[in-house]
Design an enzyme around this catalytic site. Structure first.
Site, PDB file in Angstrom:
ATOM      1  N   GLY A  90       2.645  -1.116   4.270  1.00  0.00           N
ATOM      2  CA  GLY A  90       2.744   0.302   3.910  1.00  0.00           C
ATOM      3  C   GLY A  90       4.187   0.681   3.638  1.00  0.00           C
ATOM      4  O   GLY A  90       4.731   0.411   2.570  1.00  0.00           O
ATOM      5  N   GLY A  91       4.821   1.278   4.651  1.00  0.00           N
ATOM      6  CA  GLY A  91       6.191   1.795   4.494  1.00  0.00           C
ATOM      7  C   GLY A  91       7.148   0.835   3.805  1.00  0.00           C
ATOM      8  O   GLY A  91       7.866   1.237   2.864  1.00  0.00           O
ATOM      9  N   SER A  94       3.071  -1.791  10.449  1.00  0.00           N
ATOM     10  CA  SER A  94       4.514  -1.869  10.718  1.00  0.00           C
ATOM     11  C   SER A  94       5.124  -3.243  10.465  1.00  0.00           C
ATOM     12  O   SER A  94       6.034  -3.664  11.178  1.00  0.00           O
ATOM     13  CB  SER A  94       4.820  -1.401  12.148  1.00  0.00           C
ATOM     14  OG  SER A  94       4.506  -0.029  12.281  1.00  0.00           O
ATOM     15  N   GLU A 124      -6.966   5.239   7.511  1.00  0.00           N
ATOM     16  CA  GLU A 124      -6.734   6.642   7.130  1.00  0.00           C
ATOM     17  C   GLU A 124      -7.943   7.208   6.389  1.00  0.00           C
ATOM     18  O   GLU A 124      -8.239   8.393   6.476  1.00  0.00           O
ATOM     19  CB  GLU A 124      -5.443   6.741   6.298  1.00  0.00           C
ATOM     20  CG  GLU A 124      -4.211   6.548   7.182  1.00  0.00           C
ATOM     21  CD  GLU A 124      -3.032   5.875   6.505  1.00  0.00           C
ATOM     22  OE1 GLU A 124      -2.970   5.837   5.261  1.00  0.00           O
ATOM     23  OE2 GLU A 124      -2.157   5.368   7.246  1.00  0.00           O
ATOM     24  N   GLY A 176       2.291   2.617  10.585  1.00  0.00           N
ATOM     25  CA  GLY A 176       3.292   3.667  10.371  1.00  0.00           C
ATOM     26  C   GLY A 176       4.032   4.091  11.632  1.00  0.00           C
ATOM     27  O   GLY A 176       4.721   5.110  11.637  1.00  0.00           O
ATOM     28  N   HIS A 208      -9.612   1.599   4.744  1.00  0.00           N
ATOM     29  CA  HIS A 208      -8.337   1.776   5.449  1.00  0.00           C
ATOM     30  C   HIS A 208      -8.545   2.809   6.551  1.00  0.00           C
ATOM     31  O   HIS A 208      -9.300   3.765   6.379  1.00  0.00           O
ATOM     32  CB  HIS A 208      -7.263   2.242   4.456  1.00  0.00           C
ATOM     33  CG  HIS A 208      -5.903   2.251   5.073  1.00  0.00           C
ATOM     34  ND1 HIS A 208      -5.494   3.234   5.937  1.00  0.00           N
ATOM     35  CD2 HIS A 208      -4.874   1.366   4.997  1.00  0.00           C
ATOM     36  CE1 HIS A 208      -4.268   2.960   6.348  1.00  0.00           C
ATOM     37  NE2 HIS A 208      -3.871   1.834   5.790  1.00  0.00           N
ATOM     38  N   GLU A 264      -5.795  -4.248  10.772  1.00  0.00           N
ATOM     39  CA  GLU A 264      -4.724  -3.276  10.916  1.00  0.00           C
ATOM     40  C   GLU A 264      -4.970  -2.427  12.158  1.00  0.00           C
ATOM     41  O   GLU A 264      -5.722  -1.447  12.103  1.00  0.00           O
ATOM     42  CB  GLU A 264      -4.682  -2.349   9.701  1.00  0.00           C
ATOM     43  CG  GLU A 264      -4.375  -3.035   8.401  1.00  0.00           C
ATOM     44  CD  GLU A 264      -3.745  -2.059   7.421  1.00  0.00           C
ATOM     45  OE1 GLU A 264      -2.600  -2.279   7.039  1.00  0.00           O
ATOM     46  OE2 GLU A 264      -4.389  -1.066   7.067  1.00  0.00           O
ATOM     47  N   ASN A 321       0.870  -1.175   0.000  1.00  0.00           N
ATOM     48  CA  ASN A 321       0.000   0.000   0.000  1.00  0.00           C
ATOM     49  C   ASN A 321       0.907   1.226   0.000  1.00  0.00           C
ATOM     50  O   ASN A 321       1.477   1.576   1.031  1.00  0.00           O
ATOM     51  CB  ASN A 321      -0.892  -0.026   1.259  1.00  0.00           C
ATOM     52  CG  ASN A 321      -1.677   1.269   1.434  1.00  0.00           C
ATOM     53  OD1 ASN A 321      -1.774   2.077   0.509  1.00  0.00           O
ATOM     54  ND2 ASN A 321      -2.237   1.468   2.616  1.00  0.00           N
ATOM     55  N   TRP A 322       1.046   1.822  -1.169  1.00  0.00           N
ATOM     56  CA  TRP A 322       1.972   2.950  -1.284  1.00  0.00           C
ATOM     57  C   TRP A 322       1.435   4.222  -0.643  1.00  0.00           C
ATOM     58  O   TRP A 322       2.144   5.184  -0.496  1.00  0.00           O
ATOM     59  CB  TRP A 322       2.264   3.238  -2.761  1.00  0.00           C
ATOM     60  CG  TRP A 322       3.170   2.239  -3.402  1.00  0.00           C
ATOM     61  CD1 TRP A 322       3.670   1.089  -2.845  1.00  0.00           C
ATOM     62  CD2 TRP A 322       3.703   2.305  -4.733  1.00  0.00           C
ATOM     63  NE1 TRP A 322       4.478   0.441  -3.738  1.00  0.00           N
ATOM     64  CE2 TRP A 322       4.514   1.163  -4.910  1.00  0.00           C
ATOM     65  CE3 TRP A 322       3.578   3.205  -5.781  1.00  0.00           C
ATOM     66  CZ2 TRP A 322       5.194   0.917  -6.110  1.00  0.00           C
ATOM     67  CZ3 TRP A 322       4.245   2.959  -6.973  1.00  0.00           C
ATOM     68  CH2 TRP A 322       5.038   1.826  -7.134  1.00  0.00           C
ATOM     69  N   LYS A 323       0.145   4.228  -0.326  1.00  0.00           N
ATOM     70  CA  LYS A 323      -0.515   5.444   0.193  1.00  0.00           C
ATOM     71  C   LYS A 323      -0.256   6.602  -0.780  1.00  0.00           C
ATOM     72  O   LYS A 323      -0.145   6.355  -1.974  1.00  0.00           O
ATOM     73  CB  LYS A 323      -0.008   5.744   1.600  1.00  0.00           C
ATOM     74  CG  LYS A 323      -0.068   4.507   2.502  1.00  0.00           C
ATOM     75  CD  LYS A 323       0.049   4.813   3.934  1.00  0.00           C
ATOM     76  CE  LYS A 323      -0.068   3.499   4.708  1.00  0.00           C
ATOM     77  NZ  LYS A 323      -0.137   3.668   6.128  1.00  0.00           N
TER      78      LYS A 323
HETATM   79  P1  PGA Z   1       2.649   0.477   7.591  1.00  0.00           P
HETATM   80  O1  PGA Z   1       1.219   0.719   6.950  1.00  0.00           O
HETATM   81  O2  PGA Z   1       3.147  -0.849   7.093  1.00  0.00           O
HETATM   82  O3  PGA Z   1       3.498   1.628   7.118  1.00  0.00           O
HETATM   83  O4  PGA Z   1       2.482   0.477   9.060  1.00  0.00           O
HETATM   84  C1  PGA Z   1       0.315  -0.330   6.776  1.00  0.00           C
HETATM   85  C2  PGA Z   1      -0.957   0.186   6.155  1.00  0.00           C
HETATM   86  O5  PGA Z   1      -1.379   1.292   6.494  1.00  0.00           O
HETATM   87  O6  PGA Z   1      -1.574  -0.489   5.327  1.00  0.00           O
END
Ligand code: PGA
Length: 267
Positions: A250-251, A229, A115, A190, A113, A184, A27-29
């Site tokens: 994500g990251g 994470s 966010e 993050g 998600h 999640e 997930n590149w966001k």
């Molecule tokens: P993260 O994000 O791996 O950077 O914690 C995961 C996500 O939001 O899908």
């Protein structure tokens, strides 16, 4: 129960569990550029080897879907989006429909998600609509759930998970042959503070139990990803848990080597 029935049930359980091919989804966001999108996808594609038994997908920002598509050609990477409009094509300025995502050869679409829930006030009802329009267009929704730090401290994790899944699990028109769930915990996203494998497994087992009560025939076949994470160092123990069927990354998905290492651990 008769001995034969017990063995048959056990075999069915093993078969269904094995049917859950692990899935690792990036997930590149809201990150990237045209150059980065092609470079990163090419590096990941080049690093995939036959020993990796998981499915691999990358959810990129809408504007990079095209370039992502060009660069996944010939690789086993599939492409996804990070949200979708609940509306059909029409006068909804700025929105992207499920039809458009399907046209752009998306396989996956993230829905709900944290966010999106937090910054764009997406509601459970709205999210179920998004699942429906996505399934109608042949996309596979990846439905995200998870509690905040405060909710966990208040011992409300299970309550929150149940509430977030309520609409989805009670809607008879949802196709559970074509959906992935992602747990999640918001406090882990993050932050570098992943849930421990044991903490995650407990919630995953709870989610599978909820599935068993609402859509019993799909409880053992529905994939439940863990996200928050996940990195090259903690992926192995997290993804080895019985009810964790892969990761939403994500990251670490912005780094080809880290992402590939996670894929290697998803067995
Ligand atoms: P993260 O994000 O791996 O950077 O914690 C995961 C996500 O939001 O899908």
């Amino acid at each position: 129960m008769h001995y034969r029935a017990i063995v048959a049930n056990l075999l069915r359980f093993i078969r269904e569990t094995m049917m859950r091919q692990p899935l690792v989804l990036g997930n590149w966001k809201m990150n990237g550029s045209i150059a980065l999108a092609s470079e990163l996808i090419q590096s990941i594609g080049a690093g995939i080897d036959d020993k990796m038994s998981c499915e691999i997908g990358i959810c990129v920002p809408f504007v990079y879907l095209n370039v992502a598509n060009l660069n996944v050609q010939g690789s086993k990477i599939s492409i996804g989006a990070q949200t979708v409009s609940e509306y059909p094509p029409g006068a909804y300025t700025g929105e992207i429909s499920a039809e458009m995502l399907s046209d752009l050869k998306c396989k996956w679409v993230l829905i709900g998600h944290s966010e999106r829930r937090q910054y764009f006030n997406e509601t459970d009802e709205q999210l179920v609509l998004k699942v429906k329009v996505s399934q109608k267009e042949g996309l596979t929704p990846v439905f995200c759930i998870g509690e905040t730090e405060k909710e966990r401290q208040d011992n409300k994790t299970f309550e929150v998970i149940e509430r977030q899944l309520k609409e989805l699990l009670s809607d008879k028109s949802i196709d559970f042959n074509n959906i992935v769930l992602a747990y999640e915990p918001v406090w882990a996203i993050g932050t570098g503070l992943s849930a421990t494998p044991e903490e995650a497994q407990v919630v995953h087992a709870y989610i599978r139990n909820l599935l068993a009560t609402k859509v019993p025939e799909k409880a053992q076949t529905t994939r439940i990803l863990y996200g928050g994470s996940v990195n090259a160092g903690n992926a192995q123990t997290l993804l080895n848990q019985q009810d964790i069927d892969g990761g939403l990354i994500g990251g670490a998905s912005l780094n080809a080597e880290a992402f590939l290492t996670i894929c290697r651990h998803a067995k």
